[in-house]
Write a protein that holds these residues in place. Sequence first.
Motif, short mmCIF file in Angstrom:
data_model
loop_
_atom_site.label_atom_id
_atom_site.label_comp_id
_atom_site.label_asym_id
_atom_site.label_seq_id
_atom_site.Cartn_x
_atom_site.Cartn_y
_atom_site.Cartn_z
N ASN A 161 0.98 -1.17 -0.02
CA ASN A 161 -0.05 0.44 0.40
C ASN A 161 0.87 1.05 0.27
O ASN A 161 0.20 2.38 -0.95
N TYR A 162 2.09 0.94 0.04
CA TYR A 162 3.55 1.78 0.45
C TYR A 162 4.40 2.62 -0.01
O TYR A 162 4.55 1.62 -0.15
N ASP A 163 5.05 3.26 -0.20
CA ASP A 163 6.31 3.41 -0.74
C ASP A 163 6.81 4.16 0.25
O ASP A 163 6.69 4.83 0.23
N TYR A 164 7.30 2.91 1.07
CA TYR A 164 7.70 3.15 2.35
C TYR A 164 9.49 4.35 2.43
O TYR A 164 9.30 4.44 3.30
N LEU B 91 -7.76 -1.56 7.07
CA LEU B 91 -6.92 -1.35 8.02
C LEU B 91 -5.88 -2.73 8.48
O LEU B 91 -6.88 -3.74 8.89
N ASN B 92 -5.32 -3.13 6.98
CA ASN B 92 -4.99 -4.19 7.47
C ASN B 92 -3.62 -4.19 8.21
O ASN B 92 -3.45 -3.00 8.40
N TRP B 93 -2.90 -5.37 8.55
CA TRP B 93 -1.65 -5.43 8.72
C TRP B 93 -0.95 -3.97 8.78
O TRP B 93 -0.35 -4.27 9.12
N GLU B 94 -0.47 -4.48 6.72
CA GLU B 94 0.27 -3.05 6.96
C GLU B 94 -0.06 -1.93 7.31
O GLU B 94 0.81 -0.88 7.81
N LEU C 3 1.85 0.23 10.02
CA LEU C 3 2.65 1.55 9.89
C LEU C 3 2.67 2.36 10.86
O LEU C 3 3.63 3.14 11.30
N LEU C 4 1.70 2.68 11.77
CA LEU C 4 1.61 3.62 12.02
C LEU C 4 1.61 3.21 13.63
O LEU C 4 2.41 4.13 14.63
#
Length: 705
Positions: free
Chosen positions: A306-309, A440-443, A447-448
């Motif tokens: 979901n994110y470009d970390y 709201l998944n594990w990723e 991240l939060l």
Amino acid sequence: MFGMLMEVALVSYLVAALTFFLLGGFLVLRNKAQSRRIVLGLTCAINAVWALLLALQLWAPMRWPMAGALLEVARNVAWDLFLLLLVGAFNRERRATLSNANRWLVVVVLFYAVTLVCTLMVSWQQGYPVQLTQFTVMTLLRTGTAILGLFLVEQLYRNTIEAQRWGIKFACLGMGVIFAYDFYLYSDALLFRHFNPDTWVARGFVNALAVPLIAISALRNPRWSLGIKVSRHVLFHSAALFGSAAYLLAMASTGYYVRIFGGSWGSVAQLAFLCGALVVLLGVLFSGGFRARLRVFISKHFYHYNYDYREVWLAFTGSLSAKGPDLEQRVVEALARLVESPGGAAFVIREGNIETVACWNMAVTAGPDAANAELLRYLGEKHWVIDLLQHKAEPAHYHHLPLPQWLRDTPRAWLVVPLHVHGSLVGFVVLAQPRSPLKLNWEVIDLLKIAGTQAGSYLMQQQFANDLMVARQFESFNRMSTFVVHDLKNLVAQLSLLMANAERHKDNPEFQRDMIDTIDFSVQKMRLLLHKLSRKDSAEQNEIIDLDELLQRTLRAKSAGGPKPRLIVAASGLQVMADWERLERVTGHLVQNAIEAVSPTSGQVDVRLDRVGEQAVIEIIDNGHGMSEEFIRDRLFKPFETTKSAGMGIGVFESREYLHALGGVLQVESTEGAGTRFCIRLPLHAATAAASRPLQEESSESKQA
């Protein structure tokens, strides 16, 4: 003239067919095991067949005039598929890193399907000149095909790792030339309602020019294995731009038909429709909710994660480390951006209570509630991110945790993100519901959590900095108080010495005068110390000080009782820049130490003022008991170290520190049983040094003569 142009066109397309055929055959026959080279070879072969067919139609017109148009569509499809292959649309091993790039294949297929449907719809129209309408629509769609090809070329080059662009840039340039020239050809035809013969004839030569460029990239990339990095930022803006272009194209086509069917109102209706469509587009593009939904859609359908970390962490850290006092609000904004939340509030724990420290687009204040302790205990033990909506629907998921009333009454409250540092809870952030639905998944939760830990460390660091600043203020006050007490101790010592000699010398007029001067000096000194303690601004103010006057005043204050110090002025008129009170305290302390170190009957203290170069030199010399080298090295300049029963051990330390601040030095020479010599060296005031320099030079010349 027309016949000559046809001959040039024939040569042009034959050259294009020959060059593409040679390149395609070379790529296919050289290594059959390399799929990308084979696909490029087949694409070149299709391009060669298309050019050859156009040349044959010029030499001998064929029965099927649409064959050239169909082969041109096949040629464009082949180039698009090859570009998609380079991007990684068909590579299952790279789907995780390229995030389902075969979605681009769906876009291309849909585009050509729309092309076919529009062609059929135009052919079925009644009552309008079908040939002209077909020409307009087909030319418009071919223009769109060229734009699509340019877009794919741009995506290939932009998303290739910079270190590997050297191998792909010539292929991108060659394919870009082909699509750019097609765009120019068809857009010119749309404008003038017919093809420019010269432009159409030169098309074959232009396609042939692209062959060596593509061949260079083929030699540089034997396997055509490229490091592709599809940027979310670029993809987001490209998708928005491409969607806007498609929307404007559709609205322009609709406006065209509105004008045709509108009769006398057609032109007015077309303008009003286009303006309304533009307003709708701008409203959508400036909508935060639309941008949030587009980001979520791209992350969900084009990327494995979901994110470009890298981008997320750089932006998050940059927000927290930005200059400014509002760190708490920056923490809320940074956490909210991770989940497209439009607002939130930050809370910290102080003395076991929850205190609101920042609100951003959310009005909430933590109040006293019996459930506050339970919430803090739960967050401290579990380290969980609490979904308030899920808590309301499934209380058992959070072990039936009771929530404070003020939190339940907060409108649109969504998430509670704990802020931990070294396993301890320092606070939490409440975020509002996002602009677009977010799962709201594990990723997202992980991240939060890690972002909350980072934010908590910044808040704790700020708290430590504030505590350190307060501690330094207390330290400064305590240090000043120590110096004040030290000065009071010296005044008490002087008055005690005065009282000890008063009975014996009370009838001595000279002693009486010294006593009055000493008492007056002590009173003034005490008033100055009280003023320093009471005022808020105790900053020093440097001024030009005449050393003769300062030393005379110092010695008058130290002449009551005991051996009277003697002043020897070897060079007069010396001036320095310093604070009078501080410098007088330094000289007074050193003179007082010398008086206390000598015998009351046979002791002698000399204060000598001289000049060496650009420095003023003050020497305090006594014949007292002296000091050992070990004491001078290890204890003399160390705070709170003293050999006096009533001393504090900070006088010499303070004197040396202040002299260093003025650019001077304090030197000491001592021999046990023989005495001590303190030497103060201070830089002269600039005006004094400049005025006395010619006198020194004249004296030096006279000595040499």
